[in-house]
Design an enzyme around this catalytic site. Structure first.
Site, short mmCIF file in Angstrom:
data_model
loop_
_atom_site.label_atom_id
_atom_site.label_comp_id
_atom_site.label_asym_id
_atom_site.label_seq_id
_atom_site.Cartn_x
_atom_site.Cartn_y
_atom_site.Cartn_z
CE1 TYR A 2 1.01 5.91 11.00
CE2 TYR A 2 -0.45 5.52 9.16
CZ TYR A 2 0.50 5.06 10.03
OH TYR A 2 0.94 3.78 9.92
CG PHE A 3 -1.97 14.68 12.31
CD1 PHE A 3 -2.94 15.59 12.68
CD2 PHE A 3 -1.37 13.92 13.33
CE1 PHE A 3 -3.30 15.77 14.02
CE2 PHE A 3 -1.72 14.09 14.67
CZ PHE A 3 -2.68 15.02 15.01
CG ASP B 252 -1.00 -5.74 0.27
OD1 ASP B 252 -2.18 -5.83 -0.10
OD2 ASP B 252 -0.45 -4.66 0.54
CG ASN B 253 -6.19 -8.35 0.89
OD1 ASN B 253 -5.79 -7.24 0.56
ND2 ASN B 253 -7.34 -8.54 1.53
CB SER C 154 -6.08 7.45 12.08
OG SER C 154 -6.70 8.60 11.55
N GLY D 82 0.81 -1.21 0.00
CA GLY D 82 0.00 0.00 0.00
C GLY D 82 0.85 1.26 0.00
CG LEU E 200 -6.89 18.11 -0.86
CD1 LEU E 200 -8.12 18.55 -1.65
CD2 LEU E 200 -6.53 19.14 0.21
CG ASP F 58 -15.06 16.95 5.87
OD1 ASP F 58 -14.69 15.78 6.07
OD2 ASP F 58 -15.04 17.49 4.75
CB VAL G 250 -12.92 23.57 -2.22
CG1 VAL G 250 -12.53 24.04 -0.83
CG2 VAL G 250 -11.69 23.48 -3.12
CE LYS H 197 -6.55 2.68 11.15
NZ LYS H 197 -5.59 1.58 10.92
CE1 TYR I 181 -9.09 4.00 8.70
CE2 TYR I 181 -9.60 6.28 9.24
CZ TYR I 181 -8.67 5.29 9.00
OH TYR I 181 -7.33 5.57 9.09
#
Length: 341
Positions: A179-180, A32-33, A126, A11, A202, A300, A219, A155, A151
């Protein structure tokens, strides 16, 4: 050097991490699949490092195959676990797929690690666990908010599972990296972000619009309380992120961790608005980008960027690349992919 298993190693983030592991001498095995990646990525990894990592096409949801893999690979000293579904929108539509793919696979791997005398585990987490944080920048002590999507929930649950497993498994050392927003590609343009179908992030939308694959970029909202009205995120170059995994793994292999479960933010510490990211693309590409302002997208958040002091001071890691650096590498990768196709 030690043998390291990288799940989801073909990935976007996984492949860059494989390269960085090889650069410092680790022996890498990839699982990895290929549900959201391609075996062609192996060729890109080999071109960069000169080493073809061992690869097994395997679905971690099949418990018997996970048990079989670890029975054949007794000498694995560390696991970096990327393999997971990661599209927020898709997770809302297919929650059970996300809980099966992101949670059961984690459980099966941890069950095998509990059998080992010593196990070192890095978890791909995340910043979604923070939701809309009460204070910016976001520290690791910020409260974990109710998830905005299945999702994000996977996490949060994943971190809880690892933490609780570490409490009863002294032989297991784990670090969760939150992670950001990873962007960019390897400087060689031999590997990069290649979303199958419609991108969930994005920057691929920007580069695909820039190359003419998409008519224009939407946007989502310009009425947020930010400096230009668009949402703010912390965009980190994927190579910087990959190097953070190597440093975190070395920390626990060398026994430098303060406890057997630790959490670190991985970002730049700087927030950029959507319009600033578009401006960066226009700067590095020399082209103007077609975009339109549309309504806000449900779920968002307004702004999220990291407080990186803990990673800087305790891991001895910091992001080195600028937004322009990352955007230039993403654009170089996009051009190479389209010229090839």
């Amino acid at each position: 050097m030690a043998k390291i298993l990288v799940t989801g190693g073909l990935g976007f983030i996984g492949s860059h991490t494989v390269v960085e592991l090889q650069e410092v001498g680790f022996d890498v095995v990839i699982i990895d699949n290929c549900s959201n990646s391609s075996e062609d990525v192996l060729e890109g990894i080999t071109k960069i490092s000169g080493i073809t990592p061992e690869f097994e096409k395997l679905d971690l949801r099949e418990k018997s195959k996970v048990i079989d893999f670890f029975s054949r690979h007794h000498d694995i000293e560390g696991i970096i676990h990327f393999a997971a579904s990661k599209a927020v929108g898709e997770s809302v539509e297919k929650p059970l797929l996300y809980y099966e793919n992101n949670i059961t696979t984690l459980v099966y791997i941890l069950q095998e690690l509990q059998k080992k005398n010593k196990a070192n585990f890095i978890f791909s987490s995340s910043c979604t666990v923070y939701g809309q944080a009460d204070e910016l920048p976001i520290t690791e002590d910020a409260p974990v908010k109710p998830a905005e999507s299945p999702y994000g929930n996977t996490k949060q649950i994943g971190e809880e599972i690892i933490s609780e497993t570490c409490k009863v498994t002294p032989s297991l050392n784990a670090i969760a990296l939150r992670y950001f927003n990873p962007i960019g590609a390897h400087a060689s343009a031999n590997i990069g972000e290649l979303p199958l179908g419609v991108p969930a992030n994005l920057v691929p939308f920007i580069t695909q619009t820039g190359i003419g694959l998409r008519e224009q970029l939407s946007v989502y909202g310009n009425d947020y309380e930010t400096r230009d009205g668009t949402a703010i995120r912390d965009y980190i170059h994927v190579v910087d992120l990959a190097k953070a995994h190597v440093v975190a793994l070395q920390r626990i292999i060398e026994g430098k961790n303060k406890s057997n479960y630790e959490v670190f933010n991985v970002g730049t510490g700087t927030g950029s608005t959507v319009l600033e990211v578009i401006n960066s693309f226009e700067k590095v590409s020399g082209d103007s980008l077609k975009y339109k302002i549309v309504g806000r997208r449900e779920g968002d958040i307004v702004a999220a960027y990291a407080d990186t002091n803990k990673a800087n001071n305790e891991l001895g890691w910091s992001a080195q690349s600028t937004l322009d650096d990352a955007m230039a590498s993403a654009w170089k990768w996009e051009q190479k992919v389209r010229n090839k196709s």
